[in-house]
Design a protein around this motif. Structure first.
Motif, PDB file in Angstrom:
ATOM      1  N   GLU A  20       0.821  -1.206   0.000  1.00  0.00           N
ATOM      2  CA  GLU A  20       0.000   0.000   0.000  1.00  0.00           C
ATOM      3  C   GLU A  20       0.855   1.257   0.000  1.00  0.00           C
ATOM      4  O   GLU A  20       1.906   1.319   0.649  1.00  0.00           O
ATOM      5  CB  GLU A  20      -0.900   0.026   1.235  1.00  0.00           C
ATOM      6  CG  GLU A  20      -1.826  -1.171   1.376  1.00  0.00           C
ATOM      7  CD  GLU A  20      -2.534  -1.194   2.710  1.00  0.00           C
ATOM      8  OE1 GLU A  20      -3.564  -0.499   2.852  1.00  0.00           O
ATOM      9  OE2 GLU A  20      -2.052  -1.900   3.625  1.00  0.00           O
ATOM     10  N   ALA A  21       0.363   2.263  -0.708  1.00  0.00           N
ATOM     11  CA  ALA A  21       0.968   3.595  -0.675  1.00  0.00           C
ATOM     12  C   ALA A  21      -0.040   4.582  -1.246  1.00  0.00           C
ATOM     13  O   ALA A  21      -0.740   4.267  -2.221  1.00  0.00           O
ATOM     14  CB  ALA A  21       2.268   3.646  -1.475  1.00  0.00           C
ATOM     15  N   GLU A  22      -0.123   5.740  -0.633  1.00  0.00           N
ATOM     16  CA  GLU A  22      -0.997   6.821  -1.109  1.00  0.00           C
ATOM     17  C   GLU A  22      -2.438   6.361  -1.282  1.00  0.00           C
ATOM     18  O   GLU A  22      -3.150   6.790  -2.195  1.00  0.00           O
ATOM     19  CB  GLU A  22      -0.457   7.397  -2.426  1.00  0.00           C
ATOM     20  CG  GLU A  22       0.951   7.973  -2.317  1.00  0.00           C
ATOM     21  CD  GLU A  22       1.455   8.531  -3.631  1.00  0.00           C
ATOM     22  OE1 GLU A  22       0.619   8.973  -4.457  1.00  0.00           O
ATOM     23  OE2 GLU A  22       2.689   8.537  -3.829  1.00  0.00           O
ATOM     24  N   GLY A  23      -2.887   5.453  -0.400  1.00  0.00           N
ATOM     25  CA  GLY A  23      -4.252   4.959  -0.460  1.00  0.00           C
ATOM     26  C   GLY A  23      -4.510   3.908  -1.518  1.00  0.00           C
ATOM     27  O   GLY A  23      -5.648   3.433  -1.659  1.00  0.00           O
ATOM     28  N   PHE A  24      -3.467   3.507  -2.261  1.00  0.00           N
ATOM     29  CA  PHE A  24      -3.593   2.499  -3.316  1.00  0.00           C
ATOM     30  C   PHE A  24      -3.186   1.143  -2.756  1.00  0.00           C
ATOM     31  O   PHE A  24      -2.157   1.017  -2.079  1.00  0.00           O
ATOM     32  CB  PHE A  24      -2.695   2.874  -4.497  1.00  0.00           C
ATOM     33  CG  PHE A  24      -2.930   2.065  -5.746  1.00  0.00           C
ATOM     34  CD1 PHE A  24      -3.790   2.526  -6.731  1.00  0.00           C
ATOM     35  CD2 PHE A  24      -2.290   0.845  -5.952  1.00  0.00           C
ATOM     36  CE1 PHE A  24      -4.000   1.792  -7.902  1.00  0.00           C
ATOM     37  CE2 PHE A  24      -2.496   0.105  -7.100  1.00  0.00           C
ATOM     38  CZ  PHE A  24      -3.359   0.576  -8.081  1.00  0.00           C
ATOM     39  N   ARG A  25      -3.980   0.102  -3.061  1.00  0.00           N
ATOM     40  CA  ARG A  25      -3.734  -1.238  -2.538  1.00  0.00           C
ATOM     41  C   ARG A  25      -3.440  -2.203  -3.689  1.00  0.00           C
ATOM     42  O   ARG A  25      -4.317  -2.477  -4.507  1.00  0.00           O
ATOM     43  CB  ARG A  25      -4.929  -1.727  -1.724  1.00  0.00           C
ATOM     44  CG  ARG A  25      -5.182  -0.917  -0.453  1.00  0.00           C
ATOM     45  CD  ARG A  25      -6.437  -1.388   0.261  1.00  0.00           C
ATOM     46  NE  ARG A  25      -6.604  -0.717   1.541  1.00  0.00           N
ATOM     47  CZ  ARG A  25      -7.234   0.446   1.701  1.00  0.00           C
ATOM     48  NH1 ARG A  25      -7.756   1.062   0.645  1.00  0.00           N
ATOM     49  NH2 ARG A  25      -7.351   0.988   2.901  1.00  0.00           N
ATOM     50  N   LEU A  26      -2.222  -2.697  -3.693  1.00  0.00           N
ATOM     51  CA  LEU A  26      -1.768  -3.651  -4.704  1.00  0.00           C
ATOM     52  C   LEU A  26      -1.582  -5.014  -4.041  1.00  0.00           C
ATOM     53  O   LEU A  26      -0.811  -5.139  -3.079  1.00  0.00           O
ATOM     54  CB  LEU A  26      -0.440  -3.180  -5.311  1.00  0.00           C
ATOM     55  CG  LEU A  26       0.289  -4.150  -6.244  1.00  0.00           C
ATOM     56  CD1 LEU A  26      -0.530  -4.444  -7.490  1.00  0.00           C
ATOM     57  CD2 LEU A  26       1.664  -3.595  -6.622  1.00  0.00           C
ATOM     58  N   LEU A  27      -2.282  -6.016  -4.544  1.00  0.00           N
ATOM     59  CA  LEU A  27      -2.145  -7.385  -4.030  1.00  0.00           C
ATOM     60  C   LEU A  27      -1.202  -8.155  -4.940  1.00  0.00           C
ATOM     61  O   LEU A  27      -1.421  -8.236  -6.150  1.00  0.00           O
ATOM     62  CB  LEU A  27      -3.512  -8.063  -3.990  1.00  0.00           C
ATOM     63  CG  LEU A  27      -3.542  -9.483  -3.421  1.00  0.00           C
ATOM     64  CD1 LEU A  27      -3.107  -9.495  -1.968  1.00  0.00           C
ATOM     65  CD2 LEU A  27      -4.947 -10.079  -3.563  1.00  0.00           C
ATOM     66  N   ILE A  28      -0.158  -8.703  -4.341  1.00  0.00           N
ATOM     67  CA  ILE A  28       0.798  -9.496  -5.099  1.00  0.00           C
ATOM     68  C   ILE A  28       0.632 -10.957  -4.712  1.00  0.00           C
ATOM     69  O   ILE A  28       0.891 -11.342  -3.570  1.00  0.00           O
ATOM     70  CB  ILE A  28       2.243  -9.027  -4.849  1.00  0.00           C
ATOM     71  CG1 ILE A  28       2.383  -7.557  -5.222  1.00  0.00           C
ATOM     72  CG2 ILE A  28       3.223  -9.873  -5.657  1.00  0.00           C
ATOM     73  CD1 ILE A  28       3.745  -6.986  -4.984  1.00  0.00           C
TER      74      ILE A  28
END
Length: 248
Positions: free
Chosen positions: A25-33
């Motif tokens: 997560e960064a800047e309210g963005f959620r990336l699932l790996i």
């Protein structure tokens, strides 16, 4: 940038962990790996399961992607109405693999996912700059380098020793690296790393901290993996746990 470990068990779910899944997560963005077996449960424990902005599937073995099939129900049948499709960056064939695992009717999942084929290179996802490259595994598999605000997280995915892994990890603040096999054993070639090989890669890549993941405690003792990694890497070494969070 924050890393949350949702699942870290190697090859199959363990007694205390789902398979590979990592939330960045960064800047309210959620990336699932990765979205391995059982990890949808952990996603609900540590985040809002409806708030995933993008997904990277490093390869199409079940322990790294199977809950992307279960997640179809979450987004397609939400009581408030279907949710918008999520971008999925994955090896070619991911759409067919996920749809066939979800339904024998081989229905499309375009209402849930928008697929983008991975290939070696660098590209943005949200606020992150992502670099992927093919690593040494029996099927098409990508290691991942994630950069944000001058900080770097590298993730090995599943791999045996290879040069692309070292390039992806070069100078990383955190190196999330698999360590599935025991050192000194007669391990299958071209499949996974030992603890010692993970430590050697961390040393060659000059990383800040080595995070060991994808251990298989039913087959190899955690202590032996850690001992081998520490012998090969003088920096800090830690075995990740479900729910662990790391801020960069």
């Amino acid at each position: 940038m924050r890393l949350t470990v949702l699942g870290c068990a190697g090859s199959f779910p363990g007694p205390e962990s789902a398979c590979s899944a990592y939330l960045v997560e960064a800047e309210g963005f959620r990336l699932l790996i990765d979205f391995g077996s059982g990890s949808l449960s952990a996603l609900q424990r540590y985040s809002d399961m409806n708030s995933i902005d993008a997904i990277i599937l490093t390869h199409l073995h079940c322990d790294h992607m199977l809950d992307a099939c279960t997640y179809i129900v979450v987004r397609r049948y939400d009581p408030a109405g279907p949710l918008t499709p999520v971008p999925v960056y994955a090896p070619l064939g991911a759409a067919e693999r996920i749809s066939s695992a979800y339904s024998q009717e081989n229905e499309t999942v375009d209402d849930v996912y928008t697929f983008y084929g991975l290939q070696p290179g660098t590209f943005p996802i949200g606020p992150f700059m992502i670099t992927v490259d093919r690593v040494n595994h029996p099927i098409e598999t990508y290691g991942v380098r994630i950069e944000h605000a001058g900080r770097v997280l590298a993730y090995s995915s599943d791999t045996a020793p290879c040069e692309p892994l070292l390039r992806l990890a070069a100078g990383a603040d955190l190196f999330l690296c698999e360590a599935s096999y025991a050192d000194g054993a007669d391990n299958p070639p071209g499949l996974h790393l030992t603890g010692g090989e993970a430590g050697e890669a961390a040393t060659k890549a000059d990383v800040g901290k080595l995070l060991l993941t994808h251990l298989v405690p039913a087959w190899v003792s955690e202590a032996s993996i850690v001992d081998a990694a520490v012998a090969a890497f003088t920096g800090p070494v830690e075995v990740v746990r479900p729910g662990a969070r790391y801020d960069l």
